[in-house]
Design an enzyme around this catalytic site. Structure first.
Site, PDB file in Angstrom:
ATOM      1  N   LYS A 119       0.824  -1.221   0.000  1.00 49.30           N
ATOM      2  CA  LYS A 119       0.000   0.000   0.000  1.00 49.30           C
ATOM      3  C   LYS A 119       0.852   1.263   0.000  1.00 49.30           C
ATOM      4  O   LYS A 119       0.582   2.198  -0.748  1.00 49.30           O
ATOM      5  CB  LYS A 119      -0.898   0.053   1.255  1.00 49.30           C
ATOM      6  CG  LYS A 119      -1.866  -1.095   1.396  1.00 49.30           C
ATOM      7  CD  LYS A 119      -2.746  -0.921   2.641  1.00 49.30           C
ATOM      8  CE  LYS A 119      -2.022  -1.002   3.969  1.00 49.30           C
ATOM      9  NZ  LYS A 119      -1.475  -2.328   4.314  1.00 49.30           N
ATOM     10  N   ARG A 145      -9.397   1.382   9.717  1.00 45.00           N
ATOM     11  CA  ARG A 145      -9.049  -0.033   9.928  1.00 45.00           C
ATOM     12  C   ARG A 145     -10.053  -0.759  10.794  1.00 45.00           C
ATOM     13  O   ARG A 145      -9.882  -1.966  11.039  1.00 45.00           O
ATOM     14  CB  ARG A 145      -7.687  -0.116  10.614  1.00 45.00           C
ATOM     15  CG  ARG A 145      -6.505  -0.272   9.678  1.00 45.00           C
ATOM     16  CD  ARG A 145      -5.268  -0.085  10.532  1.00 45.00           C
ATOM     17  NE  ARG A 145      -4.152  -0.887  10.201  1.00 45.00           N
ATOM     18  CZ  ARG A 145      -3.053  -0.416   9.573  1.00 45.00           C
ATOM     19  NH1 ARG A 145      -3.000   0.799   9.127  1.00 45.00           N
ATOM     20  NH2 ARG A 145      -2.038  -1.193   9.395  1.00 45.00           N
ATOM     21  N   ARG A 164      11.911  -6.477   4.568  1.00 43.69           N
ATOM     22  CA  ARG A 164      11.860  -5.008   4.445  1.00 43.69           C
ATOM     23  C   ARG A 164      12.854  -4.342   5.397  1.00 43.69           C
ATOM     24  O   ARG A 164      12.979  -4.734   6.552  1.00 43.69           O
ATOM     25  CB  ARG A 164      10.438  -4.550   4.769  1.00 43.69           C
ATOM     26  CG  ARG A 164      10.265  -3.051   4.723  1.00 43.69           C
ATOM     27  CD  ARG A 164       8.823  -2.675   4.581  1.00 43.69           C
ATOM     28  NE  ARG A 164       8.034  -2.891   5.779  1.00 43.69           N
ATOM     29  CZ  ARG A 164       6.738  -2.588   5.872  1.00 43.69           C
ATOM     30  NH1 ARG A 164       6.097  -2.090   4.833  1.00 43.69           N
ATOM     31  NH2 ARG A 164       6.085  -2.798   6.985  1.00 43.69           N
ATOM     32  N   ARG A 203      11.768  -2.518  10.886  1.00 43.11           N
ATOM     33  CA  ARG A 203      10.703  -1.995  11.749  1.00 43.11           C
ATOM     34  C   ARG A 203      10.441  -2.994  12.870  1.00 43.11           C
ATOM     35  O   ARG A 203      10.403  -4.196  12.622  1.00 43.11           O
ATOM     36  CB  ARG A 203       9.415  -1.798  10.935  1.00 43.11           C
ATOM     37  CG  ARG A 203       9.313  -0.431  10.314  1.00 43.11           C
ATOM     38  CD  ARG A 203       8.135  -0.288   9.372  1.00 43.11           C
ATOM     39  NE  ARG A 203       6.852  -0.764   9.869  1.00 43.11           N
ATOM     40  CZ  ARG A 203       5.693  -0.595   9.215  1.00 43.11           C
ATOM     41  NH1 ARG A 203       5.670   0.027   8.058  1.00 43.11           N
ATOM     42  NH2 ARG A 203       4.559  -1.059   9.709  1.00 43.11           N
ATOM     43  N   ARG A 208      -0.300  -8.861  13.259  1.00 47.59           N
ATOM     44  CA  ARG A 208      -0.880  -7.854  12.360  1.00 47.59           C
ATOM     45  C   ARG A 208      -1.825  -8.506  11.349  1.00 47.59           C
ATOM     46  O   ARG A 208      -2.861  -7.939  11.002  1.00 47.59           O
ATOM     47  CB  ARG A 208       0.247  -7.093  11.632  1.00 47.59           C
ATOM     48  CG  ARG A 208       1.022  -6.184  12.585  1.00 47.59           C
ATOM     49  CD  ARG A 208       2.357  -5.746  12.008  1.00 47.59           C
ATOM     50  NE  ARG A 208       2.228  -4.889  10.851  1.00 47.59           N
ATOM     51  CZ  ARG A 208       3.197  -4.700   9.946  1.00 47.59           C
ATOM     52  NH1 ARG A 208       4.356  -5.329  10.060  1.00 47.59           N
ATOM     53  NH2 ARG A 208       3.002  -3.888   8.945  1.00 47.59           N
TER      54      ARG A 208
HETATM   55  P1  AMP Z   1       1.047   0.548   8.837  1.00 46.83           P
HETATM   56  O1  AMP Z   1       2.278   1.341   8.582  1.00 46.83           O
HETATM   57  O2  AMP Z   1      -0.157   1.074   8.096  1.00 46.83           O
HETATM   58  O3  AMP Z   1       1.262  -0.934   8.650  1.00 46.83           O
HETATM   59  O4  AMP Z   1       0.683   0.754  10.397  1.00 46.83           O
HETATM   60  C1  AMP Z   1       1.587   0.347  11.391  1.00 46.83           C
HETATM   61  C2  AMP Z   1       0.885   0.268  12.733  1.00 46.83           C
HETATM   62  O5  AMP Z   1       0.375   1.561  13.103  1.00 46.83           O
HETATM   63  C3  AMP Z   1      -0.306  -0.659  12.808  1.00 46.83           C
HETATM   64  O6  AMP Z   1       0.070  -2.018  13.004  1.00 46.83           O
HETATM   65  C4  AMP Z   1      -1.046  -0.071  14.017  1.00 46.83           C
HETATM   66  O7  AMP Z   1      -0.397  -0.414  15.221  1.00 46.83           O
HETATM   67  C5  AMP Z   1      -0.862   1.420  13.792  1.00 46.83           C
HETATM   68  N1  AMP Z   1      -1.932   1.992  12.958  1.00 46.83           N
HETATM   69  C6  AMP Z   1      -1.807   2.533  11.705  1.00 46.83           C
HETATM   70  N2  AMP Z   1      -2.992   2.951  11.234  1.00 46.83           N
HETATM   71  C7  AMP Z   1      -3.894   2.664  12.213  1.00 46.83           C
HETATM   72  C8  AMP Z   1      -5.305   2.813  12.329  1.00 46.83           C
HETATM   73  N3  AMP Z   1      -6.042   3.339  11.328  1.00 46.83           N
HETATM   74  N4  AMP Z   1      -5.893   2.415  13.479  1.00 46.83           N
HETATM   75  C9  AMP Z   1      -5.183   1.887  14.492  1.00 46.83           C
HETATM   76  N5  AMP Z   1      -3.854   1.689  14.442  1.00 46.83           N
HETATM   77  C10 AMP Z   1      -3.216   2.074  13.311  1.00 46.83           C
END
Ligand code: AMP
Length: 211
Positions: A8, A84, A123, A156, A167
């Site tokens: 994404k 989400r 990654r 990360r 996740r």
């Molecule tokens: P991402 O970079 O989109 O994979 O997000 C990394 C982490 O940030 C996720 O695993 C959550 O812990 C947190 N996070 C990101 N977006 C959201 C969201 N919309 N709601 C809740 N937690 C979020």
């Protein structure tokens, strides 16, 4: 939308250039808050992000209202990683209603879980400028060093095997119902996210009617 590791972020960065609207990644905003000294948000969200769990909806609602209310988002934006949960769908509807905006489309990328896990576990990211590399498919020129700014690359904390599994579980439990909600509203377009970056980008732009 799409499961962790489906691509994404890199796709949204490319669409940002094509559409001329900002890429709003809630994951990037949260990670920046965690890195920033003195951020009031960072300490509240660190454990959730690093453990692969969702940050509570109330905090996310404040964050997204503030971000989408900024001037650079007035003519549109690409949301990446929000909403989400079903509660976040309701929150987003409220924020957009107050701003007089509507979602045009919801694009959902999919890929086999084994491919997402492969992408995530290889990654490496730059903690300074955010550039993303992959040990096999996009290695940096010098091992462990960012091509763009020369900083040391890191994995990360949520890209380790155990957290990746968490996740994926959270995505299936809490985020797949969001896709169903947008499908029912006629907004969802499902796109095959398997393949190289250019092929997927072409599918996305054609889904947006911009091919
Ligand atoms: P991402 O970079 O989109 O994979 O997000 C990394 C982490 O940030 C996720 O695993 C959550 O812990 C947190 N996070 C990101 N977006 C959201 C969201 N919309 N709601 C809740 N937690 C979020």
């Amino acid at each position: 939308m799409g499961p962790p590791g489906v691509g994404k972020g890199p796709q949204a960065v490319q669409l940002q250039a094509l559409l001329g609207v900002p890429h709003v990644s809630t994951g990037n905003i949260l990670r920046a808050a965690i890195q920033e000294d003195g951020s009031p948000l960072g300490p509240k969200v660190r454990q959730f992000v690093e453990g692969g769990r969702l940050v509570p909806d109330g905090l996310m609602g404040d964050l997204i209202a503030e971000r989408l209310g900024r001037k650079d988002a007035a003519a549109g934006f690409i949301l990446d990683g929000f909403p989400r949960t079903l509660e976040q769908v309701v929150i987003l509807d409220g924020v957009l209603g107050r701003l007089g905006l509507e979602l045009d489309k919801v694009l959902m990328l999919s890929a086999p879980e084994s491919e997402s896990v492969r992408r995530l576990s290889g990654r490496r990211t730059c903690p300074k400028c955010g550039s993303v590399f992959h040990l096999e498919s996009r290695p940096p020129a010098a091992v462990g060093v960012c091509d763009a700014c020369g900083s040391m690359l890191v994995q990360r904390p949520d890209d380790t095997e155990q957290v990746i599994r968490e996740r994926m579980r959270v995505y299936a439990d809490q985020t797949l119902p969001v896709a169903a909600a947008y499908r029912a509203k006629g907004l969802l377009i499902e796109i095959n996210g398997f393949g190289d970056v250019t092929a997927v980008r072409e599918r996305l732009t054609s889904g947006l009617g911009r091919a």
